[in-house]
Design a protein around this motif. Structure first.
Motif, mmCIF file in Angstrom:
data_model
loop_
_atom_site.group_PDB
_atom_site.id
_atom_site.type_symbol
_atom_site.label_atom_id
_atom_site.label_comp_id
_atom_site.label_asym_id
_atom_site.label_seq_id
_atom_site.Cartn_x
_atom_site.Cartn_y
_atom_site.Cartn_z
ATOM 1 N N GLU A 1 -14.381 -24.052 17.150
ATOM 2 C CA GLU A 1 -13.089 -24.225 17.738
ATOM 3 C C GLU A 1 -11.951 -24.711 16.817
ATOM 4 N N VAL A 2 -10.926 -24.256 17.069
ATOM 5 C CA VAL A 2 -9.778 -24.611 16.001
ATOM 6 C C VAL A 2 -8.575 -25.113 16.883
ATOM 7 N N LYS A 3 -7.899 -26.356 16.452
ATOM 8 C CA LYS A 3 -6.698 -26.864 17.091
ATOM 9 C C LYS A 3 -5.573 -26.526 16.278
ATOM 10 N N MET A 4 -4.333 -25.896 16.314
ATOM 11 C CA MET A 4 -3.348 -26.082 15.625
ATOM 12 C C MET A 4 -2.107 -26.484 16.114
ATOM 13 N N THR A 5 -1.569 -27.546 15.357
ATOM 14 C CA THR A 5 -0.574 -28.383 15.770
ATOM 15 C C THR A 5 0.641 -28.166 14.572
ATOM 16 N N ASP A 6 1.834 -27.989 15.161
ATOM 17 C CA ASP A 6 2.933 -27.916 14.423
ATOM 18 C C ASP A 6 3.594 -29.153 14.310
ATOM 19 N N THR A 7 3.646 -29.817 13.047
ATOM 20 C CA THR A 7 3.931 -31.109 12.903
ATOM 21 C C THR A 7 5.198 -31.045 12.018
ATOM 22 N N THR A 8 5.531 -29.956 11.472
ATOM 23 C CA THR A 8 6.805 -29.645 10.661
ATOM 24 C C THR A 8 7.957 -29.722 11.502
ATOM 25 N N GLU A 9 9.266 -29.878 10.724
ATOM 26 C CA GLU A 9 10.417 -29.694 11.565
ATOM 27 C C GLU A 9 11.079 -28.629 11.078
ATOM 28 N N ASN A 10 10.589 -27.677 10.282
ATOM 29 C CA ASN A 10 11.284 -26.554 9.872
ATOM 30 C C ASN A 10 10.641 -25.263 10.670
ATOM 31 N N GLU A 11 10.794 -24.112 10.248
ATOM 32 C CA GLU A 11 10.501 -23.091 11.132
ATOM 33 C C GLU A 11 8.808 -22.571 10.895
ATOM 34 N N SER A 12 8.303 -23.401 9.853
ATOM 35 C CA SER A 12 6.892 -23.022 9.827
ATOM 36 C C SER A 12 5.708 -23.304 10.798
ATOM 37 N N LYS A 13 4.880 -22.773 10.726
ATOM 38 C CA LYS A 13 3.938 -23.021 11.894
ATOM 39 C C LYS A 13 2.593 -22.597 11.348
ATOM 40 N N PRO A 14 1.501 -23.365 11.655
ATOM 41 C CA PRO A 14 0.132 -23.174 11.049
ATOM 42 C C PRO A 14 -0.385 -21.651 11.569
ATOM 43 N N ILE A 15 -0.373 -20.641 10.839
ATOM 44 C CA ILE A 15 -0.494 -19.282 11.209
ATOM 45 C C ILE A 15 -2.027 -19.028 10.425
ATOM 46 N N LEU A 16 -3.047 -18.699 11.117
ATOM 47 C CA LEU A 16 -4.310 -18.438 10.556
ATOM 48 C C LEU A 16 -4.570 -17.024 10.083
ATOM 49 N N ASP A 17 -4.963 -16.690 8.860
ATOM 50 C CA ASP A 17 -5.027 -15.484 8.227
ATOM 51 C C ASP A 17 -6.485 -14.823 8.519
ATOM 52 N N GLN A 18 -7.371 -15.790 7.989
ATOM 53 C CA GLN A 18 -8.814 -15.552 7.955
ATOM 54 C C GLN A 18 -9.652 -16.926 8.298
ATOM 55 N N VAL A 19 -10.795 -16.462 8.495
ATOM 56 C CA VAL A 19 -11.793 -17.567 8.677
ATOM 57 C C VAL A 19 -13.198 -17.047 8.310
ATOM 58 N N VAL A 20 -13.905 -17.985 7.253
ATOM 59 C CA VAL A 20 -15.104 -17.341 6.730
ATOM 60 C C VAL A 20 -16.124 -18.600 7.006
ATOM 61 N N VAL A 21 -17.078 -18.267 7.803
ATOM 62 C CA VAL A 21 -18.186 -19.306 8.300
ATOM 63 C C VAL A 21 -19.343 -18.720 7.337
ATOM 64 N N SER A 22 -20.081 -19.693 6.495
ATOM 65 C CA SER A 22 -21.293 -19.491 5.723
ATOM 66 C C SER A 22 -22.597 -20.139 6.560
ATOM 67 N N PHE A 23 -23.681 -19.446 6.422
ATOM 68 C CA PHE A 23 -24.932 -20.055 6.936
ATOM 69 C C PHE A 23 -25.920 -19.964 5.748
ATOM 70 N N GLU A 24 -27.110 -20.832 6.032
ATOM 71 C CA GLU A 24 -28.170 -20.615 5.179
ATOM 72 C C GLU A 24 -29.372 -21.152 5.987
ATOM 73 N N ASP A 25 -30.635 -20.748 5.628
ATOM 74 C CA ASP A 25 -31.901 -20.947 6.300
ATOM 75 C C ASP A 25 -32.040 -22.402 6.231
#
Length: 536
Positions: A512-536
């Protein structure tokens, strides 16, 4: 059974065993390959994101990216299932490379640095800026008397100046050669002037690089033409370095180039190409850029595909424009002719002898870019430039713009723009931040392309009942940046990654991901990719 027949039987048995062994190995290899693929859960495309949504709030999936629509947004993934217990090893996030995360600030460089700023960092606490020595707005009062002083981080006695946080080193007391000067800082606050680095004939400095103890200064000669190279091994002596001559015979008019070394050490030039536009009416900028590469930054530059190409439709018609410097500075290579009209913007009067350039008319009117600068962050390349928009009406004005590409040899994509005025920018990583330096009354600062704030937690199904039994704590995740030794314009990036060594093994996993825009400019946290790795 005689010996000969026994040997034949043994050979048959051996062949059968060999075939079975190879078959078994093939199955095992296939299983291992399948297992390796199962070790990575990647969500990167539009289809990936949509297929892996369990719940979401205040966001939309657009062009393969998770885009918040409010200041706070949440994305919860579907459950990733396994037939046997696995352990979550790590989760890594990538954001959009647009880099809209900029704040306007007062100029950070020396108050008496004039013309277009050029900047280099040589590592932590070693920052340089270059420009004309400008005293028009900073004249020394007659009553001021300079004093000797010592500044932490410098091993020479300095002189105080009438300007706040500015000092003169011994080289800074030498006579100006009507070109660029060098200032040094260890903290981006106090600046030490080391004196001239170029003269009048090499005054159109556009870019600089640093390699193996040598400063490479690229300058146009004449103005807006072929990049020339000057190499200086000591910027503190107040003396002009060695002029190497023309570095790149640009087949088009308009240089104002950026130079950046890739991690293999190759030098890349990004220059203006005025062939599709009357640059004289577009702030001497163009919709087209040239890209050339050389092993050593001086010899054998090879032209590659354009990194920026924002041209409109060619008409097949050609016209001319006058340039005020070419004939004046280099009449042998740029012969002039008499101007038939007054050209007030270029301070050219009817009857003046000037050189002309030729361009192909394009329609409709084009956006123009130029005065290039470059930086790379973790392999992602950025080009910064003037932005002179077509039809500057309705609130449009000149500003600083930037483009990006994950490969310097590919075409760059437009990201955004900021500010107002003719910026002629440069970009530098210093003190853990990025400084976009301009010749206007404002500079800009950014913590980097990563936009705050992204928090994540990982859940585990430990009982194989299809429900999460254990959740990790919420943790903040972000990228980190650092200097790369030996490179002035390449920045190392540590990915935004978390490890889950404390989580138990399980049959299923959900994040689960929470994204909060804390900047005062026009940027915001935009996710492009997520990679989850596993092991035995």
């Amino acid at each position: 059974m005689n010996t000969k027949n026994r040997i034949k039987v043994n050979k048959v048995i051996l062949s059968i065993l060999t075939i079975k062994l190879f078959a078994a190995c093939g199955v095992q290899q296939e299983q291992q390959t399948s297992s390796l693929k199962a070790d990575i859960w990647t969500i990167a495309s539009q289809e990936d994101w949509q297929a892996n949504i369990a719940t979401k709030s205040n966001l939309e999936i657009t062009n393969g990216k998770v885009v918040p629509t409010e200041n706070e947004a949440i994305f919860k993934s579907t459950l990733k299932k396994f037939t046997k217990k696995r352990a979550a090893k790590s989760i890594t996030f990538s954001q959009s490379p647009e880099w809209l995360n900029w704040e306007q600030i007062a100029p950070v460089g020396p108050a008496n640095l004039g013309d277009a700023p050029v900047a280099l960092q040589l590592g932590d606490g070693n920052y340089w800026m270059f420009g004309r020595y400008d005293t028009r707005d900073n004249k020394r009062p007659a009553s001021f008397k300079s004093k000797d002083t010592v500044l932490k981080g410098y091993d020479v006695v300095l002189k105080t100046t009438h300007l706040k946080n500015q000092f003169d080193a011994p080289g800074g007391l030498k006579k100006s050669e009507r070109g660029y000067h060098a200032w040094q800082s260890i903290d981006m606050k106090n600046w030490v002037h080391h004196g001239p680095i170029t003269d009048a004939s090499s005054r159109w400095v556009t870019s600089a690089e640093y390699v193996d103890g040598k400063f490479y200064f690229y300058y146009d000669f004449p103005n807006d033409q072929d990049p020339h190279l000057l190499i200086d091994e000591d910027l503190t002596d107040g003396l002009i370095g060695k002029k190497m001559g023309m570095a790149f015979k640009d087949p088009s008019d308009g240089s104002d180039c950026a130079v950046i070394r890739d991690l293999d050490g190759n030098f890349h030039i990004i220059a203006e190409d005025w062939s599709p536009i009357d640059a004289s009416t577009h702030a001497w900028d163009s919709p087209l850029a040239t890209h050339a590469v050389s092993d050593d930054g001086f010899n054998d530059f090879k032209i590659l595909n354009p990194p920026v190409d924002e041209r409109t439709q060619p008409t097949g018609k050609f016209a001319e424009y006058a340039h005020p410097h070419w004939f004046k500075e280099d009449p042998d290579n740029y012969p002039g002719k008499v101007s038939q009209v007054d050209i007030p913007k270029q301070r050219i009067k009817k009857g003046d002898v000037v050189a002309f350039g030729t361009y192909e008319i394009h329609e409709p009117e084009q956006n123009a870019f130029g005065d290039w600068a470059s930086i790379a962050i973790g392999g992602q390349y950025y080009l910064f430039a003037d932005y002179d928009p077509a039809g500057k009406t309705g609130g449009k004005h000149m500003s600083a713009a930037w483009f990006t590409s994950n490969d310097i040899n590919k075409q760059f994509e437009f990201c955004g723009n900021i500010g107002q005025g003719h910026p002629d920018p440069d970009i530098m990583f210093a003190e853990g931040k990025y400084y976009l330096l301009t010749q206007t009354k404002n500079d800009y600062v950014s913590s980097g392309p990563w936009v705050e704030t992204v928090e994540v937690r990982m859940g585990v199904d430990t009982t194989n009942d299809g429900r999460i039994n254990v959740w990790s704590n919420w943790q903040l995740v972000k990228e980190h940046y650092d200097y790369i030794k030996g490179f002035s314009k390449q920045v190392e990036k540590t990915p935004a990654q978390l490890h889950f060594s404390d989580l138990p093994k399980g049959y299923g996993f959900q994040f689960e991901v929470k994204m909060t825009d804390t900047t005062e400019n026009e940027s915001k946290p935009i996710l492009d990719q997520v990679v989850v790795s596993f092991e035995d």
